[in-house]
Design an enzyme around this catalytic site. Structure first.
Site, PDB file in Angstrom:
ATOM      1  N   THR A   1       0.825  -1.210   0.000  1.00 17.30           N
ATOM      2  CA  THR A   1       0.000   0.000   0.000  1.00 17.30           C
ATOM      3  C   THR A   1       0.860   1.262   0.000  1.00 17.30           C
ATOM      4  OG1 THR A   1      -1.453   1.300   1.452  1.00 17.30           O
ATOM      5  CG2 THR A   1      -0.147  -0.384   2.516  1.00 17.30           C
ATOM      6  N   ASP A   2       0.295   2.336  -0.527  1.00 17.42           N
ATOM      7  CA  ASP A   2       1.004   3.632  -0.466  1.00 17.42           C
ATOM      8  C   ASP A   2       1.097   4.147   0.977  1.00 17.42           C
ATOM      9  OD1 ASP A   2      -1.678   4.275  -0.106  1.00 17.42           O
ATOM     10  OD2 ASP A   2      -1.745   5.831  -1.655  1.00 17.42           O
ATOM     11  N   GLU A   3       0.314   3.556   1.888  1.00 14.76           N
ATOM     12  CA  GLU A   3       0.316   4.054   3.275  1.00 14.76           C
ATOM     13  C   GLU A   3       1.664   3.816   3.960  1.00 14.76           C
ATOM     14  OE1 GLU A   3      -3.343   3.423   5.434  1.00 14.76           O
ATOM     15  OE2 GLU A   3      -4.488   3.266   3.584  1.00 14.76           O
TER      16      GLU A   3
ATOM     17  N   TYR B   1      -1.791  -0.424  11.057  1.00 16.71           N
ATOM     18  CA  TYR B   1      -1.965  -1.102   9.758  1.00 16.71           C
ATOM     19  C   TYR B   1      -0.782  -0.819   8.847  1.00 16.71           C
ATOM     20  CZ  TYR B   1      -3.399  -1.565   4.858  1.00 16.71           C
ATOM     21  OH  TYR B   1      -3.423  -1.867   3.511  1.00 16.71           O
TER      22      TYR B   1
ATOM     23  N   LYS C   1       2.172  -3.338   7.285  1.00 14.34           N
ATOM     24  CA  LYS C   1       2.436  -3.530   5.849  1.00 14.34           C
ATOM     25  C   LYS C   1       3.885  -3.147   5.520  1.00 14.34           C
ATOM     26  CE  LYS C   1      -0.220  -4.576   3.021  1.00 14.34           C
ATOM     27  NZ  LYS C   1      -0.670  -5.907   2.516  1.00 14.34           N
TER      28      LYS C   1
HETATM   29  P1  NAD Z   1     -10.002  -7.091   2.545  1.00 17.07           P
HETATM   30  O1  NAD Z   1      -9.968  -6.777   3.989  1.00 17.07           O
HETATM   31  O2  NAD Z   1     -11.235  -6.793   1.756  1.00 17.07           O
HETATM   32  O3  NAD Z   1      -9.690  -8.643   2.303  1.00 17.07           O
HETATM   33  C1  NAD Z   1      -8.689  -9.313   3.005  1.00 17.07           C
HETATM   34  C2  NAD Z   1      -8.898 -10.815   2.792  1.00 17.07           C
HETATM   35  O4  NAD Z   1      -7.833 -11.504   3.483  1.00 17.07           O
HETATM   36  C3  NAD Z   1     -10.216 -11.346   3.348  1.00 17.07           C
HETATM   37  O5  NAD Z   1     -10.811 -12.216   2.427  1.00 17.07           O
HETATM   38  C4  NAD Z   1      -9.787 -12.098   4.605  1.00 17.07           C
HETATM   39  O6  NAD Z   1     -10.647 -13.178   4.924  1.00 17.07           O
HETATM   40  C5  NAD Z   1      -8.405 -12.574   4.229  1.00 17.07           C
HETATM   41  N1  NAD Z   1      -7.539 -12.824   5.394  1.00 17.07           N
HETATM   42  C6  NAD Z   1      -7.338 -12.006   6.466  1.00 17.07           C
HETATM   43  N2  NAD Z   1      -6.480 -12.573   7.332  1.00 17.07           N
HETATM   44  C7  NAD Z   1      -6.111 -13.759   6.775  1.00 17.07           C
HETATM   45  C8  NAD Z   1      -5.216 -14.795   7.175  1.00 17.07           C
HETATM   46  N3  NAD Z   1      -4.546 -14.724   8.335  1.00 17.07           N
HETATM   47  N4  NAD Z   1      -5.068 -15.871   6.374  1.00 17.07           N
HETATM   48  C9  NAD Z   1      -5.743 -15.963   5.198  1.00 17.07           C
HETATM   49  N5  NAD Z   1      -6.614 -15.014   4.774  1.00 17.07           N
HETATM   50  C10 NAD Z   1      -6.784 -13.924   5.551  1.00 17.07           C
HETATM   51  O7  NAD Z   1      -8.735  -6.355   1.927  1.00 17.07           O
HETATM   52  P2  NAD Z   1      -8.563  -5.679   0.496  1.00 17.07           P
HETATM   53  O8  NAD Z   1      -9.067  -4.288   0.554  1.00 17.07           O
HETATM   54  O9  NAD Z   1      -9.052  -6.611  -0.538  1.00 17.07           O
HETATM   55  O10 NAD Z   1      -6.974  -5.583   0.435  1.00 17.07           O
HETATM   56  C11 NAD Z   1      -6.210  -6.655  -0.118  1.00 17.07           C
HETATM   57  C12 NAD Z   1      -4.735  -6.322  -0.002  1.00 17.07           C
HETATM   58  O11 NAD Z   1      -4.468  -5.105  -0.698  1.00 17.07           O
HETATM   59  C13 NAD Z   1      -4.278  -6.084   1.428  1.00 17.07           C
HETATM   60  O12 NAD Z   1      -3.000  -6.681   1.569  1.00 17.07           O
HETATM   61  C14 NAD Z   1      -4.184  -4.578   1.560  1.00 17.07           C
HETATM   62  O13 NAD Z   1      -3.185  -4.212   2.478  1.00 17.07           O
HETATM   63  C15 NAD Z   1      -3.815  -4.176   0.145  1.00 17.07           C
HETATM   64  N6  NAD Z   1      -4.258  -2.852  -0.292  1.00 17.07           N
HETATM   65  C16 NAD Z   1      -5.563  -2.491  -0.196  1.00 17.07           C
HETATM   66  C17 NAD Z   1      -5.962  -1.242  -0.674  1.00 17.07           C
HETATM   67  C18 NAD Z   1      -7.423  -0.819  -0.643  1.00 17.07           C
HETATM   68  O14 NAD Z   1      -7.741   0.315  -1.002  1.00 17.07           O
HETATM   69  N7  NAD Z   1      -8.347  -1.669  -0.242  1.00 17.07           N
HETATM   70  C19 NAD Z   1      -5.035  -0.352  -1.227  1.00 17.07           C
HETATM   71  C20 NAD Z   1      -3.690  -0.773  -1.288  1.00 17.07           C
HETATM   72  C21 NAD Z   1      -3.320  -2.021  -0.833  1.00 17.07           C
HETATM   73  P1  TYD Z   2     -10.743   4.212   4.429  1.00 16.12           P
HETATM   74  O1  TYD Z   2     -11.745   3.819   3.412  1.00 16.12           O
HETATM   75  O2  TYD Z   2     -10.823   3.614   5.791  1.00 16.12           O
HETATM   76  O3  TYD Z   2      -9.303   3.971   3.769  1.00 16.12           O
HETATM   77  P2  TYD Z   2      -7.832   4.428   4.312  1.00 16.12           P
HETATM   78  O4  TYD Z   2      -7.928   4.842   5.722  1.00 16.12           O
HETATM   79  O5  TYD Z   2      -7.042   3.173   4.150  1.00 16.12           O
HETATM   80  O6  TYD Z   2      -7.407   5.520   3.378  1.00 16.12           O
HETATM   81  O7  TYD Z   2     -10.802   5.793   4.609  1.00 16.12           O
HETATM   82  C1  TYD Z   2     -10.646   6.657   3.507  1.00 16.12           C
HETATM   83  C2  TYD Z   2     -10.690   8.079   4.029  1.00 16.12           C
HETATM   84  O8  TYD Z   2     -12.013   8.356   4.509  1.00 16.12           O
HETATM   85  C3  TYD Z   2      -9.765   8.309   5.211  1.00 16.12           C
HETATM   86  O9  TYD Z   2      -9.232   9.634   5.124  1.00 16.12           O
HETATM   87  C4  TYD Z   2     -10.671   8.202   6.427  1.00 16.12           C
HETATM   88  C5  TYD Z   2     -12.001   8.703   5.906  1.00 16.12           C
HETATM   89  N1  TYD Z   2     -13.220   8.107   6.498  1.00 16.12           N
HETATM   90  C6  TYD Z   2     -14.248   8.936   6.959  1.00 16.12           C
HETATM   91  O10 TYD Z   2     -14.170  10.172   6.907  1.00 16.12           O
HETATM   92  N2  TYD Z   2     -15.367   8.337   7.483  1.00 16.12           N
HETATM   93  C7  TYD Z   2     -15.501   6.986   7.568  1.00 16.12           C
HETATM   94  O11 TYD Z   2     -16.538   6.498   8.073  1.00 16.12           O
HETATM   95  C8  TYD Z   2     -14.444   6.158   7.083  1.00 16.12           C
HETATM   96  C9  TYD Z   2     -14.540   4.655   7.165  1.00 16.12           C
HETATM   97  C10 TYD Z   2     -13.313   6.756   6.549  1.00 16.12           C
END
Ligand code: NAD
Ligand code: TYD
Length: 370
Positions: free
Chosen positions: A140-142, A165, A169
């Protein structure tokens, strides 16, 4: 036929990746390994799991004997690691779980892959690797922390995570880097900005806002709502990962983003406007509205106590992806957000399914003290 282990394939991005891969290639076999935590839902990929091209295994990425068993049973050449605890707010409540899954789980996967993929040693003692193998980490960019009003994250921006988090990562990225240096382990990492699209669990901003609007509930906006995220349509992320797995150079990191920065409050207002417009112009959608249409307005917006350590702004410079791998996002935000909102309006049964567990308790706890 190339065999992949896709961890976290029942979650948001992982499930989209599974669908993308099955629709794009005929010569791949996907072993989906997912623990089905609150964020994972087997129903999301039920139609994709056929026991041949796509096999589902319920299990934890931290479980060494389980992962070893998968490598013994299948000719695994690629691991794409999506599995993670992914929600920043939850990491503030319970950091430990994030360290276990995101760091130790990643190391466990690599360690098993290392044992199965090493096929001897070179003259300096480094392992030689089976041809065609690759471990890919979805990061992630975070990990870069937070930006001020200007500038972008590049692959060389110093790591400076702020939340449990993002720290977890970052730690995973560092242990991967250590494997790359120590064993020349054939891995790649992508660091992506915020994704949106179908199957996004409704605790994250966009799907939560859609859900609450339809229920006539308050829309919790943290702080002043001016924090900026760089939004990318999930399918564009899937294509980027596929490109890196197939053509990216082992040992490299690639930033993935859409040059699509928006303040949270802009997203919330746009979502209200879009839902209202769709309800007015396509009345069939009104059947999913649990409130009066007149309530779909900015009056729902509620500014709540800010997230602890809330990062101000994320923005990705994706030049390396463009120059090396000819990747660029294909879906504009205008197209992607309408597609996403329509998907949620048409898939309320999915929302009900994934929020039927402990989600309501979590939601009430999370927002009761804000
Ligand atoms: P999500 O929370 O929707 O899904 C995570 C999945 O991992 C779920 O299906 C969960 O059951 C599974 N899981 C959790 N713990 C586990 C374990 N110990 N063993 C096996 N499976 C397990 O997450 P997402 O939003 O789909 O993100 C997927 C990946 O992408 C993550 O690694 C996250 O850090 C990364 N990512 C997400 C975003 C975003 O915007 N959502 C952006 C950048 C990177
Ligand atoms: P989120 O979807 O949790 O992603 P991330 O924290 O990984 O960027 O949040 C996106 C942005 O929205 C973040 O700045 C936090 C804000 N946010 C709210 O303002 N209200 C909410 O209920 C949630 C879940 C997030």
């Amino acid at each position: 036929m190339k065999t992949y282990i896709i961890t976290g394939g029942a979650g948001f991005i992982g499930a989209n990746f599974v669908k993308y891969m099955l629709a794009t290639y005929h010569d791949v076999q996907l072993i989906v390994l997912d623990a089905l935590t609150y964020a994972g839902n087997l129903g999301t990929i039920a139609k994709d799991v056929d026991g041949k091209r796509c096999i589902f295994v319920k299990g934890d990425i931290c479980d060494s004997s389980l992962v070893t068993g998968l490598f013994e049973k299948y000719p695994v050449e690629v691991v794409v690691n999506f599995a993670a605890e992914s929600h920043v707010d939850r990491s503030i409540e319970n950091p430990r779980l994030f360290l276990e899954t995101n760091i130790l789980g990643t190391q466990n996967l690599m360690e098993v892959a290392r044992k199965f993929w090493a096929v001897g040693k070179d003259d300096k003692g480094y392992p030689s690797w089976k041809k065609g193998v690759r471990f890919h980490q979805v990061s992630t960019d975070e990990v870069y922390g937070s930006l001020g009003a200007t500038g972008y994250f590049t692959e060389t921006t110093p790591l400076d995570p702020h939340s449990p988090y993002s720290a977890s990562k970052t730690s995973a990225d560092l242990i991967i880097k250590a494997y790359m240096e120590t064993y020349k382990f054939p891995a790649t990492i992508t660091r992506c900005s915020n994704n949106y699209g179908p199957y996004h669990f409704p605790e994250k901003l966009i799907p939560l806002i859609i859900k609450n609007i339809l229920e006539g509930k308050k829309l919790p906006v943290y702080g002043d709502g001016k924090n900026v995220r760089d939004w990318l349509y999930v399918e564009d992320h899937c294509k980027a990962i596929d490109q890196v797995v197939r053509f990216g150079r082992a040992g490299e990191i690639y930033n993935v983003g859409g040059h699509n920065e928006k303040q949270n409050i802009e997203i919330v207002k746009l979502t209200i406007d879009t839902i209202r417009h769709l309800m007015e112009t396509e009345p069939a959608y009104r059947k999913v509205l649990k409130t009066d249409l007149s309530n779909v307005s900015y009056d729902l917006i509620t500014y709540v106590t800010d997230r602890l350590g809330h990062d101000q702004r994320y923005a990705i410079d994706p030049t390396k992806m463009k120059n090396e791998l000819n990747w660029a996002p294909e879906t504009s935000f205008e197209t992607g957000i309408i597609r996403t909102i329509r998907w949620y309006l048409e898939n309320q049964a999915w929302v009900d399914e994934v929020t039927s567990g402990d989600y309501q308790k979590y939601y009430e706890k999370m927002y009761s003290n804000r």
